[in-house]
Design a protein around this motif. Structure first.
Motif, mmCIF file in Angstrom:
data_model
loop_
_atom_site.group_PDB
_atom_site.id
_atom_site.type_symbol
_atom_site.label_atom_id
_atom_site.label_comp_id
_atom_site.label_asym_id
_atom_site.label_seq_id
_atom_site.Cartn_x
_atom_site.Cartn_y
_atom_site.Cartn_z
ATOM 1 N N ASP A 69 3.476 3.901 7.707
ATOM 2 C CA ASP A 69 4.258 3.008 6.864
ATOM 3 C C ASP A 69 3.653 2.964 5.468
ATOM 4 O OD1 ASP A 69 5.878 2.486 8.964
ATOM 5 O OD2 ASP A 69 4.875 0.622 9.562
ATOM 6 N N TYR A 70 4.509 2.788 4.529
ATOM 7 C CA TYR A 70 4.154 2.672 3.109
ATOM 8 C C TYR A 70 3.657 4.000 2.541
ATOM 9 C CZ TYR A 70 4.365 -2.232 4.482
ATOM 10 O OH TYR A 70 4.772 -3.415 4.990
ATOM 11 N N TRP A 71 2.560 4.540 3.099
ATOM 12 C CA TRP A 71 2.049 5.795 2.565
ATOM 13 C C TRP A 71 3.032 6.945 2.783
ATOM 14 C CZ3 TRP A 71 -1.573 6.059 -0.870
ATOM 15 C CH2 TRP A 71 -2.558 5.066 -0.931
ATOM 16 N N GLY A 72 3.944 6.763 3.699
ATOM 17 C CA GLY A 72 4.979 7.779 3.905
ATOM 18 C C GLY A 72 5.903 7.909 2.719
ATOM 19 N N TYR A 123 -2.042 1.136 -1.746
ATOM 20 C CA TYR A 123 -3.174 0.680 -0.932
ATOM 21 C C TYR A 123 -3.046 -0.820 -0.647
ATOM 22 C CZ TYR A 123 -7.905 -0.717 0.329
ATOM 23 O OH TYR A 123 -8.981 -1.264 0.972
ATOM 24 N N LEU A 124 -2.721 -1.595 -1.672
ATOM 25 C CA LEU A 124 -2.552 -3.034 -1.502
ATOM 26 C C LEU A 124 -1.358 -3.346 -0.605
ATOM 27 C CD1 LEU A 124 -3.235 -4.263 -5.156
ATOM 28 C CD2 LEU A 124 -4.780 -4.379 -3.189
ATOM 29 N N LEU A 125 -0.315 -2.537 -0.738
ATOM 30 C CA LEU A 125 0.870 -2.725 0.099
ATOM 31 C C LEU A 125 0.541 -2.456 1.556
ATOM 32 C CD1 LEU A 125 3.963 -3.255 0.132
ATOM 33 C CD2 LEU A 125 4.284 -0.784 -0.144
ATOM 34 N N ALA A 131 3.703 -7.762 -1.508
ATOM 35 C CA ALA A 131 4.958 -7.615 -0.767
ATOM 36 C C ALA A 131 5.667 -6.320 -1.154
ATOM 37 C CB ALA A 131 5.861 -8.811 -1.047
ATOM 38 N N GLN A 132 6.579 -5.888 -0.304
ATOM 39 C CA GLN A 132 7.358 -4.683 -0.550
ATOM 40 C C GLN A 132 8.151 -4.796 -1.849
ATOM 41 O OE1 GLN A 132 7.652 -1.640 1.159
ATOM 42 N NE2 GLN A 132 8.831 -1.136 -0.662
#
Length: 381
Positions: A69-72, A123-125, A131-132
């Motif tokens: 998630d996120y890094w994708g 990274y923070l996400l 938040a997104q």
């Protein structure tokens, strides 16, 4: 739904085909040249970063990158460097590096800043610190900053081409830059689609990645066009600069050969004047001027246009255009038969011998010899 899947499949095919073509262009260019000049370097970097950006987008959309998630959704901002590389190519192509900044340091700085900032945001996400919505806001802000900077360089490029032509008269003597002007038009379309993508992302009218589809497709098509044009034009430019110097050294042999032409078709009426006309054209190498005209010749010889035209028609059994083209073709034949000019392209030779376009050159050559320049050159080996 099936139609949309088909459209998506076609889009993905065209984009990856453009990426492959871009990388092939890079490999072919670097492997075929002993020395990589700055214009060729930045043209290749322009295509390389454009290809990298599209490849990354294609891989991400296909799910071949990170799955977490996120890094994708993390991507390297290659698109920051696309327009700056073309602007640098233009600066070096026009030989303006001593007069205009290529903005390379600023562009690389912006790229590094965006890469670091984006890494921190994701990274923070990923750690739940933000938040997104904040990450989406950053994406929109980054797109806006990059768009503004790229547009700034694009406008500067337009001003160079249309407003500051006095800075590079030597280049204009060899290249009218029509191909660059066509690129500017295509680039304007890409910028319009880029702006549309930003609007869609901010308003949510069209979701990612579909909001970027028109932009990516247009940029993929741009790879096909600008890669060939930029490399071909630069090669042609360098060939013509050297050729122009060499051709003008061959005035004596060309004069002797050219003066014998049309010798058997002269009549007693106006023969002496016709001989002077032919001598002037050959001695002054006026046939090398692609804009040479009957009016210019009449002015140089202080004759009437109608009288001069009649003398040429009577003594050469042809019109002025074919008369001058015969000298140009004779010059081309001499160069194509010489090993000293074997490394230059046939098109460059034709243009430097006075023809104003490749099509006119090929047409006149075949009319005078019955064969094409390629066939003639092959017969000399």
């Amino acid at each position: 739904m099936e139609i949309w899947l088909l459209v998506t499949a076609i889009f993905n095919f065209l984009m990856i085909a453009g990426v492959i073509q871009g990388f092939v262009f890079n490999i072919a260019t670097f492997s075929s040249r002993r020395k990589i000049e700055n214009p060729i370097l930045f043209l290749n970097l322009f295509i390389f970063f454009l290809s990298l950006n599209n490849l990354q987008s294609w891989l991400r959309d296909k799910g071949f990158l990170f799955n977490e998630d996120y890094w994708g959704h993390f991507t390297i901002p290659w698109y920051v460097l696309i327009v700056p590389m073309f602007y640098a190519f233009l600066i070096y192509y026009l030989e303006l590096e001593s007069k205009r900044w290529p903005y390379l340091r600023l562009s690389l700085t912006l790229f590094v800043v965006e890469l670091i900032t984006r890494s921190v945001v994701y990274y923070l996400l990923g750690n739940g610190a933000i938040a997104q919505e904040f990450a989406s806001l950053y994406d929109s802000l980054e797109d806006t900053v990059t768009f503004s900077y790229s547009l700034f360089l694009f406008v500067k490029a337009i001003r160079l081409i249309y407003k500051y032509q006095g800075l590079y008269p030597d280049i204009l003597a060899y290249d009218d830059l029509r191909w660059v002007k066509k690129f500017m038009f295509l680039g304007g379309v890409v910028f319009a689609l880029w702006l549309l993508s930003i609007f869609w992302n901010i308003t949510g009218i069209v979701q990612k990645p579909y909001s970027f589809y028109p932009l990516r497709l247009s940029s993929s098509l741009l790879i096909y066009w600008v890669g060939y044009q930029g490399f071909f034009r630069y090669t042609m430019l360098k060939n013509r600069i050297v050729l122009r110097k060499e051709i003008r050294k061959k005035s004596k042999s060309t004069f002797d050969q050219g003066y014998k032409m049309f010798a058997n078709s002269r009549t007693s009426r106006g023969a002496e004047t016709f001989s002077k006309v032919k001598s002037h054209i050959l001695k002054e190498q006026r046939y090398l001027d692609p804009y040479f005209s009957l009016e210019k010749l009449a002015e140089e010889l202080d004759m009437s246009v109608s009288g001069l035209s009649k003398i040429i028609n009577t003594n050469s059994n042809t019109n002025f255009s074919d008369f001058v083209n015969a000298f140009r073709v004779a010059q081309v034949k001499e160069l194509l038969a010489s090993d000293d000019f074997s490394e230059y392209t046939i098109a460059a030779i034709g243009l430097e011998c006075g023809f104003n376009s490749k099509s006119t050159f090929y047409s006149a050559f075949k009319k005078n010899t019955g064969i094409t320049p390629v066939q003639y050159k092959s017969q000399q080996r």
